[in-house]
Design a protein around this motif. Structure first.
Motif, PDB file in Angstrom:
ATOM      1  N   GLU A  79      -6.626  12.876   2.258  1.00  0.00           N
ATOM      2  CA  GLU A  79      -7.713  12.105   1.679  1.00  0.00           C
ATOM      3  C   GLU A  79      -8.191  12.652   0.367  1.00  0.00           C
ATOM      4  O   GLU A  79      -7.889  13.665  -0.098  1.00  0.00           O
ATOM      5  N   ASP A  80      -8.928  11.695  -0.071  1.00  0.00           N
ATOM      6  CA  ASP A  80      -9.566  12.130  -1.531  1.00  0.00           C
ATOM      7  C   ASP A  80     -10.696  13.290  -1.339  1.00  0.00           C
ATOM      8  O   ASP A  80     -11.067  13.484  -0.172  1.00  0.00           O
ATOM      9  N   THR A 140       0.926  -1.042  -0.062  1.00  0.00           N
ATOM     10  CA  THR A 140      -0.113   0.036   0.088  1.00  0.00           C
ATOM     11  C   THR A 140       0.903   1.145  -0.138  1.00  0.00           C
ATOM     12  O   THR A 140       2.064   1.274   0.364  1.00  0.00           O
ATOM     13  N   GLY A 174      -5.471   6.936  -7.463  1.00  0.00           N
ATOM     14  CA  GLY A 174      -6.635   8.040  -7.234  1.00  0.00           C
ATOM     15  C   GLY A 174      -6.143   9.384  -7.924  1.00  0.00           C
ATOM     16  O   GLY A 174      -4.743   9.651  -7.958  1.00  0.00           O
ATOM     17  N   PHE A 194     -10.841   5.981  -9.352  1.00  0.00           N
ATOM     18  CA  PHE A 194      -9.493   5.069  -9.501  1.00  0.00           C
ATOM     19  C   PHE A 194      -9.121   4.829 -10.890  1.00  0.00           C
ATOM     20  O   PHE A 194      -9.946   4.743 -11.686  1.00  0.00           O
ATOM     21  N   ASP A 241      -2.308   4.246  -4.684  1.00  0.00           N
ATOM     22  CA  ASP A 241      -3.244   3.685  -3.686  1.00  0.00           C
ATOM     23  C   ASP A 241      -2.462   2.539  -3.070  1.00  0.00           C
ATOM     24  O   ASP A 241      -2.309   1.999  -2.003  1.00  0.00           O
ATOM     25  N   ARG A 242      -2.095   1.604  -4.345  1.00  0.00           N
ATOM     26  CA  ARG A 242      -1.304   0.275  -3.889  1.00  0.00           C
ATOM     27  C   ARG A 242      -0.676  -0.025  -5.170  1.00  0.00           C
ATOM     28  O   ARG A 242      -0.834   0.342  -6.371  1.00  0.00           O
ATOM     29  N   PHE A 283      -4.508   8.902   0.966  1.00  0.00           N
ATOM     30  CA  PHE A 283      -3.092   8.659   0.287  1.00  0.00           C
ATOM     31  C   PHE A 283      -2.228   9.181   0.947  1.00  0.00           C
ATOM     32  O   PHE A 283      -1.932  10.470   1.690  1.00  0.00           O
ATOM     33  N   GLU A 308     -16.631   8.418   4.778  1.00  0.00           N
ATOM     34  CA  GLU A 308     -15.313   8.118   4.762  1.00  0.00           C
ATOM     35  C   GLU A 308     -14.868   8.233   3.181  1.00  0.00           C
ATOM     36  O   GLU A 308     -15.416   8.098   2.328  1.00  0.00           O
ATOM     37  N   ARG A 309     -13.388   8.539   3.280  1.00  0.00           N
ATOM     38  CA  ARG A 309     -12.967   8.800   2.046  1.00  0.00           C
ATOM     39  C   ARG A 309     -11.516   8.150   2.096  1.00  0.00           C
ATOM     40  O   ARG A 309     -10.863   7.716   2.918  1.00  0.00           O
ATOM     41  N   VAL A 310     -10.933   7.644   0.782  1.00  0.00           N
ATOM     42  CA  VAL A 310      -9.657   6.843   0.610  1.00  0.00           C
ATOM     43  C   VAL A 310      -8.485   8.067   1.104  1.00  0.00           C
ATOM     44  O   VAL A 310      -8.705   9.027   0.816  1.00  0.00           O
TER      45      VAL A 310
END
Length: 757
Positions: free
Chosen positions: A627-628, A611, A666, A718, A750-751, A639, A635-637
């Motif tokens: 965050e996104d 990750t 992303g 993404f 992201d990964r 990074f 909630e957000r992804v």
């Protein structure tokens, strides 16, 4: 500090030499540690029938506070009474109890407890300590026999909350004040204005909140998901709400210091009243973070505006200090403005630093009329400072040293140790935050009084303060995560004698504080108490597993997927497990799990993925955890991104048998104002319409792959790209970056997954 009476010391000696001797009584888990504490044998049992006696109104208020918290956390039904009683808890004002207005004397015996102080503030802090002494293991509630004579090391024990970037409700502010009081902190620095929002009602200038109190967040966060229309982010405190919060704080012996930032961090005010700015045009309320360039102009009308604002602020806040900011005032607009330069000549001011000094000095004189004192960030030293002004040293200790040497009072608040918006662990479960890591121990080890000062100069150090800037804290849960439990370390710095500080001892007392947080509903950070699981398969059938905890608490683990318990194996050294396996681990203290167990599934596929938290930054110039921008709610992804040089590295990737690399990325808005740091921003020019994903063998090595990027990510926000690696083998560092300007949007990894042949 005398922490053991002679009798206890004798019992301890007997326990060491005789297996039949009784063990000496253990010390209570108090935070902050008292100045003097003597532990004795015996315990006082507290029940619903225990009388709580208060002598006088001040004593009644302290007793009431104790009773409320004892009833909440220990499930008691205590009540405050007025008359004498046997086996009672007694609160009383006693002029001889302490020479310090915040000091107190507390004694617990088998037949009762007394708390005495010469001032209501001391009695309140004695009540806090007595509440902490209450212990229960599911049976009777008891307090150990103890004698405490206590007083704080520093008069200023503070925490700052930024409600300009992200607004917090009155109820949330009150909940924070409750928690500060329980840590014996007495100053709440309230950051109310900034580029991103003006949060305090000023009757004479309603547009400050009507316009300056709202912004449109960048990206999807500023769009209503139901209508597609722009959605503002708004919030401010009415003057009645301010008065209510001030009263609430005063009941807990907390003084509120409001901050109205000048001459910089002024974009929201200028958005409301463009005539206050240098350019004469109306900017939007900023939706970007960083250092903005908007400044107040230096016209007489602007000074009158600022004085009017300070008049209303002074009437709302009865404390001594008004904070005028003064930080990060980039002078570019003043330098390039012919009118500002003309005005400087009229005033006899030689340069822009002196112009800021002139503004601060003039406002300081106005505050004197209101019987207030000015305090500001250490930049106010530049160009000269009125002798009565107090300096808050944030850029390090140098500003505090210089101020004290010039006979200014100082509050130490360095970014290096006391900024709570900085990450506290390297855990992937950390919420968004600023670069670097300010761990609990790093904060605890901070010493506020610089050795460079002589004895007279050291007296100018009023105290210490931690700061919570909220650019990345959309929720109150994130604010609490940032503050707790690090505020417990701050409390000990601010209250306890310097010679008493010992991190191992503090760590041993911390689990009891966590139980208090649990009982009070404080959402403290779990990440410092997690077990971190690292594994490396090295291409074989087994994986080597390493476990760690940021605070060094013992870790227990399982390899069969079951939850670890206090009787699970104790981690002592790295161990091997066959693939596949499922490792679960948790840190323990006193037989209790300190955070939910960490879990990691170990198989060949999982070990081929990293990750963004597991990747490293190529240069680590300015790594942020971001965050996104969407969804608008929820909630957000998140990074990990170096905004100066967005480039990620997988060190020592095992490429044997690998055919390709799969990158999931992303895209987020680049919403940072960098001012004079702009030249530090680096990116590689694009060679195609929308740029490329480039993979290299090390940051300076050969290019292994280059894939064109699309104009937009997929519908989920993404993008997944597969880059073939023909003939790759062995262990190599893989470097990933995206070409093209990072503005107005930037790609973030992201990964990364290694795809086998």
């Amino acid at each position: 500090m005398n922490r053991w009476p002679f009798r206890s010391a004798v019992l301890l000696l007997l326990a060491l030499v005789s297996p039949l001797a009784c063990a000496a009584p253990s010390e209570p888990a108090l935070i902050p540690l008292p100045a003097q504490m003597q532990r004795d044998e015996g315990r006082f049992v507290v029940s619903d029938a225990t009388p709580v006696v208060a002598e006088g109104e001040a004593a009644r208020q302290a007793a009431k506070y104790f009773v409320e918290h004892a009833n909440t956390t220990q499930k008691l039904a205590l009540r405050v009474s007025a008359g004498p009683a046997k086996r009672a808890i007694v609160f009383a004002i006693d002029p001889k109890a302490s020479t310090n207005s915040e000091g107190y004397a507390l004694q617990v015996r088998a037949d009762g407890a007394t708390v005495k102080a010469s001032d209501p503030r001391g009695l309140f802090y004695g009540a806090v300590t007595l509440w902490q002494l209450l212990e229960s293991d599911g049976g009777a509630v008891q307090a150990p026999a103890v004698r405490i004579d206590d007083a704080p090391r520093f008069a200023w024990r503070g925490l700052m909350l930024d409600t300009a970037r992200h607004f917090r409700s009155v109820d949330e502010v009150k909940r924070l004040l409750d928690a500060l009081a329980l840590h014996k902190l007495n100053t709440f620095h309230w950051h109310l204005t900034d580029d991103q929002g003006w949060r305090i009602e000023i009757k004479k200038y309603p547009k400050l909140t009507g316009i300056g109190g709202c912004r449109f967040p960048a990206g999807d966060g500023g769009v209503d998901p139901n209508t597609g229309e722009p959605r503002p982010y708004c919030g401010f405190y009415t003057q009645d709400q301010i008065r209510d919060v001030v009263r609430y704080a005063a009941e807990r012996h907390i003084t509120i210091v409001p901050e109205i930032d000048v001459p910089g961090h002024a974009q929201a005010a200028i958005a409301a009243y463009p005539e206050l700015g240098v350019l004469g045009t109306r900017p939007p309320v900023s939706n970007e973070w960083g250092v903005n360039t908007y400044l107040f102009n230096v016209e007489e009308s602007t000074f009158r505006f600022l004085e009017d604002v300070l008049d209303e602020v002074s009437d709302l806040f009865p404390g001594t200090y008004i904070h005028l900011g003064g930080d990060e005032a980039v002078k570019d607009q003043w330098v390039s403005s012919a009118r500002v330069q003309e005005r400087m000549r009229e005033l006899g001011v030689k340069n822009e630093a002196q112009m800021q000094s002139y503004m601060i000095a003039r406002l300081e004189k106005h505050l004197e009329i209101k019987r207030k004192r000015l305090i500001g960030w250490d930049e106010i030293l530049e160009g000269g400072l009125p002798p009565q002004a107090t300096v808050m040293s944030w850029r390090g200790t140098e500003g505090g040293i210089a101020a004290a040497q010039q006979n200014h009072d100082v509050v130490m608040s360095p970014v290096s140790h006391l900024y709570l918006d900085y990450l506290q662990t390297t855990s992937a479960n950390e919420p968004p935050g600023r670069p670097a890591t300010i761990s609990l121990q790093k904060l605890y080890d901070y010493e506020p009084v610089p050795a460079a000062l002589d004895a007279a100069q050291k007296k100018h150090i009023l105290g210490v303060q931690a700061n919570v800037w909220t650019e990345h804290m959309r929720s109150f849960a994130r604010v609490q995560h940032a503050i707790f439990p690090r505020v417990a370390a701050l409390a000990e710095i601010a209250w306890s004698p310097a010679k008493a500080k010992n991190f191992d001892d503090f760590r041993s007392r911390l689990p009891a504080q966590l139980l208090r947080y649990d009982a009070l509903g404080i959402a403290y950070a779990k990440t410092p108490f997690e077990a971190e699981i690292a594994a490396d398969a090295d291409g074989g059938r087994d994986a080597k597993v390493s476990l760690s905890n940021p605070l060094g608490y013992p870790i227990r683990y399982t390899t069969d997927g079951r939850a670890p318990t206090a009787s699970s194996p104790l981690y002592e050294r790295p161990f091997e497990v066959p693939l596949p396996s499922r490792v679960r681990a948790a840190a323990f203290a006193d037989g209790r799990m300190l955070a939910p167990a960490s879990e990691r599934a170990l198989d060949a596929a999982a070990l081929r993925t990293r990750t963004d938290e597991e990747l490293t930054m190529c240069s680590n110039s300015l790594m942020l955890r971001l965050e996104d921008d969407g969804p608008a709610d929820g909630e957000r992804v998140i990074f990990n991104v170096d905004i100066f040089n967005p480039c990620w590295r997988w060190d020592g990737a095992d490429l044997d048998g690998i055919a390709a690399v799969r990158v999931r990325a992303g895209r987020i808005p680049y919403f940072f104002q960098l001012a004079h740091d702009e030249p530090h921003r680096k990116f590689q020019p694009a060679r195609s319409a929308h740029g490329e994903l480039v993979i290299r063998a090390g940051c300076d090595g050969e290019t292994l792959a280059s894939l064109p990027l699309p104009a937009q990510p997929e519908k989920d926000g993404f993008l997944t790209l597969d880059a073939k690696l023909p003939g790759a083998s062995g262990r190599r560092d893989l470097c990933f970056y995206f070409t093209g300007d990072t503005r107005p949007t930037m790609w973030a990894i992201d990964r990364v997954t290694l795809v086998p042949r």
